[in-house]
Scaffold this motif. Structure first.
Motif, PDB file in Angstrom:
ATOM      1  N   GLY A 102       0.808  -1.218   0.000  1.00  0.00           N
ATOM      2  CA  GLY A 102       0.000   0.000   0.000  1.00  0.00           C
ATOM      3  C   GLY A 102       0.839   1.265   0.000  1.00  0.00           C
ATOM      4  O   GLY A 102       0.600   2.188  -0.786  1.00  0.00           O
ATOM      5  N   LEU A 103       1.853   1.310   0.859  1.00  0.00           N
ATOM      6  CA  LEU A 103       2.714   2.494   0.930  1.00  0.00           C
ATOM      7  C   LEU A 103       3.558   2.649  -0.332  1.00  0.00           C
ATOM      8  O   LEU A 103       3.798   3.769  -0.794  1.00  0.00           O
ATOM      9  CB  LEU A 103       3.629   2.410   2.159  1.00  0.00           C
ATOM     10  N   PHE A 104       4.003   1.522  -0.895  1.00  0.00           N
ATOM     11  CA  PHE A 104       4.823   1.585  -2.107  1.00  0.00           C
ATOM     12  C   PHE A 104       4.028   2.167  -3.271  1.00  0.00           C
ATOM     13  O   PHE A 104       4.501   3.073  -3.968  1.00  0.00           O
ATOM     14  CB  PHE A 104       5.340   0.192  -2.475  1.00  0.00           C
ATOM     15  N   ILE A 105       2.814   1.665  -3.483  1.00  0.00           N
ATOM     16  CA  ILE A 105       1.984   2.170  -4.588  1.00  0.00           C
ATOM     17  C   ILE A 105       1.695   3.653  -4.389  1.00  0.00           C
ATOM     18  O   ILE A 105       1.786   4.458  -5.328  1.00  0.00           O
ATOM     19  CB  ILE A 105       0.666   1.375  -4.683  1.00  0.00           C
ATOM     20  N   HIS A 106       1.357   4.017  -3.172  1.00  0.00           N
ATOM     21  CA  HIS A 106       1.061   5.411  -2.824  1.00  0.00           C
ATOM     22  C   HIS A 106       2.237   6.322  -3.190  1.00  0.00           C
ATOM     23  O   HIS A 106       2.082   7.319  -3.909  1.00  0.00           O
ATOM     24  CB  HIS A 106       0.765   5.479  -1.328  1.00  0.00           C
ATOM     25  N   ALA A 107       3.430   5.979  -2.719  1.00  0.00           N
ATOM     26  CA  ALA A 107       4.613   6.816  -2.952  1.00  0.00           C
ATOM     27  C   ALA A 107       5.067   6.748  -4.402  1.00  0.00           C
ATOM     28  O   ALA A 107       5.556   7.744  -4.960  1.00  0.00           O
ATOM     29  CB  ALA A 107       5.746   6.385  -2.020  1.00  0.00           C
ATOM     30  N   PHE A 108       4.919   5.595  -5.033  1.00  0.00           N
ATOM     31  CA  PHE A 108       5.336   5.419  -6.432  1.00  0.00           C
ATOM     32  C   PHE A 108       4.549   6.350  -7.350  1.00  0.00           C
ATOM     33  O   PHE A 108       5.123   7.037  -8.208  1.00  0.00           O
ATOM     34  CB  PHE A 108       5.123   3.960  -6.846  1.00  0.00           C
ATOM     35  N   ILE A 161      11.021  -2.860   4.332  1.00  0.00           N
ATOM     36  CA  ILE A 161       9.849  -2.010   4.122  1.00  0.00           C
ATOM     37  C   ILE A 161      10.249  -0.542   4.020  1.00  0.00           C
ATOM     38  O   ILE A 161       9.784   0.190   3.139  1.00  0.00           O
ATOM     39  CB  ILE A 161       8.836  -2.210   5.268  1.00  0.00           C
ATOM     40  N   VAL A 162      11.138  -0.102   4.902  1.00  0.00           N
ATOM     41  CA  VAL A 162      11.608   1.286   4.878  1.00  0.00           C
ATOM     42  C   VAL A 162      12.332   1.582   3.570  1.00  0.00           C
ATOM     43  O   VAL A 162      12.124   2.627   2.938  1.00  0.00           O
ATOM     44  CB  VAL A 162      12.527   1.576   6.085  1.00  0.00           C
ATOM     45  N   ALA A 163      13.200   0.655   3.139  1.00  0.00           N
ATOM     46  CA  ALA A 163      13.965   0.855   1.907  1.00  0.00           C
ATOM     47  C   ALA A 163      13.043   0.957   0.698  1.00  0.00           C
ATOM     48  O   ALA A 163      13.224   1.832  -0.168  1.00  0.00           O
ATOM     49  CB  ALA A 163      14.962  -0.287   1.720  1.00  0.00           C
ATOM     50  N   LEU A 164      12.036   0.085   0.630  1.00  0.00           N
ATOM     51  CA  LEU A 164      11.107   0.120  -0.503  1.00  0.00           C
ATOM     52  C   LEU A 164      10.290   1.408  -0.510  1.00  0.00           C
ATOM     53  O   LEU A 164      10.046   1.990  -1.562  1.00  0.00           O
ATOM     54  CB  LEU A 164      10.180  -1.095  -0.457  1.00  0.00           C
ATOM     55  N   PHE A 165       9.879   1.842   0.694  1.00  0.00           N
ATOM     56  CA  PHE A 165       9.121   3.089   0.779  1.00  0.00           C
ATOM     57  C   PHE A 165       9.991   4.281   0.368  1.00  0.00           C
ATOM     58  O   PHE A 165       9.547   5.176  -0.359  1.00  0.00           O
ATOM     59  CB  PHE A 165       8.595   3.277   2.199  1.00  0.00           C
TER      60      PHE A 165
END
Length: 243
Positions: A102-108, A161-165
């Motif tokens: 969810g956070l990855f898609i949001h930030a991407f 998770i932090v790195a991907l975000f």
């Protein structure tokens, strides 16, 4: 390069603060409110003017609504992390994988329009940076201060998770270089919907007993003022909207 560094540092800084000060729930809430005032002003003063002064602007409202709906769907995965709602749920109800997705898609998605920003240090970029700080604060508090887990058992998944975000927005920006610049208003419209939903939920959430919260109002005004100052001092050349 400066843009990428700011995006990554905003996440790392927020996570660091969350790890060490994550038990100060009031601090996290105040950061969110301040960022919401900043974000909604950037949205209305920077993002929407670019969207609605572009060609084909009459149909772009649909993409703004799509951004609002997309954020509502993503919150089913993140459980409202963007609003600081992690403390309302049992930690076992938040799956790290779902949170990461969810956070990855949001930030991407937020990173895609950065590819066609005319100025490296644009108000739009600062909007994302200010937005990242409180989310990362909450993320750091959640990932590194979970009860019943040793630091060793949670460190590797948490760091992943932090790195991907942190890399999500730079990756979105990289992908944005391959899109036709004429699509910029459409991506901005979607992100504008995301920004509008997140900031409005934070700002307009009901206070306890519906009393006037002067601290909250003051933080919103401060966030709005900072964004307005940035708007005034940022150059808006005529060629920004001349696609």
């Amino acid at each position: 390069m400066t843009t990428v560094l700011l995006l990554i540092l905003s996440v790392i800084t927020g996570v660091f603060l969350g790890k060490h000060f994550g038990k100060k729930e009031k601090l996290a809430k105040n950061l969110l409110i301040l960022s919401a005032g900043f974000l909604i002003t950037i949205c209305l003063n920077e993002v929407f003017p670019q969207v609605y002064t572009s060609s084909g602007s009459s149909s772009l409202g649909i993409f703004v609504i799509a951004g609002v709906l997309l954020q509502m769907i993503l919150e089913a995965l993140t459980k409202g992390f963007e609003h600081g709602h992690f403390h309302h749920h049992s930690e076992h109800n938040i799956l790290p994988v779902a949170l990461m997705v969810g956070l990855f898609i949001h930030a991407f998605i937020e990173g895609i329009p950065l590819a066609n920003e005319k100025h490296e240090l644009s108000p739009y970029l600062w909007g994302i940076v200010f937005h990242n700080l409180p989310i990362s604060f909450i993320l750091g508090a959640f990932l590194f201060n979970r009860k019943g887990e040793s630091k060793a058992s949670s460190s590797y998944p948490s760091i992943l998770i932090v790195a991907l975000f942190a890399l999500a927005s730079p990756m979105g920006m990289l992908l944005g270089n391959y899109f036709n610049p004429d699509l910029q208003p459409y991506f901005l419209a979607v992100v504008g919907g995301i920004f509008l939903h997140i900031s409005s939920v934070i700002i307009f959430e009901s206070n306890k007993n519906h009393n006037i919260d002067w601290v909250k109002i003051g933080l919103v005004v401060l966030g709005v003022s900072l964004a307005l100052m940035m708007h005034v001092f940022h150059q808006h050349p005529a060629d920004v909207h001349s696609h």
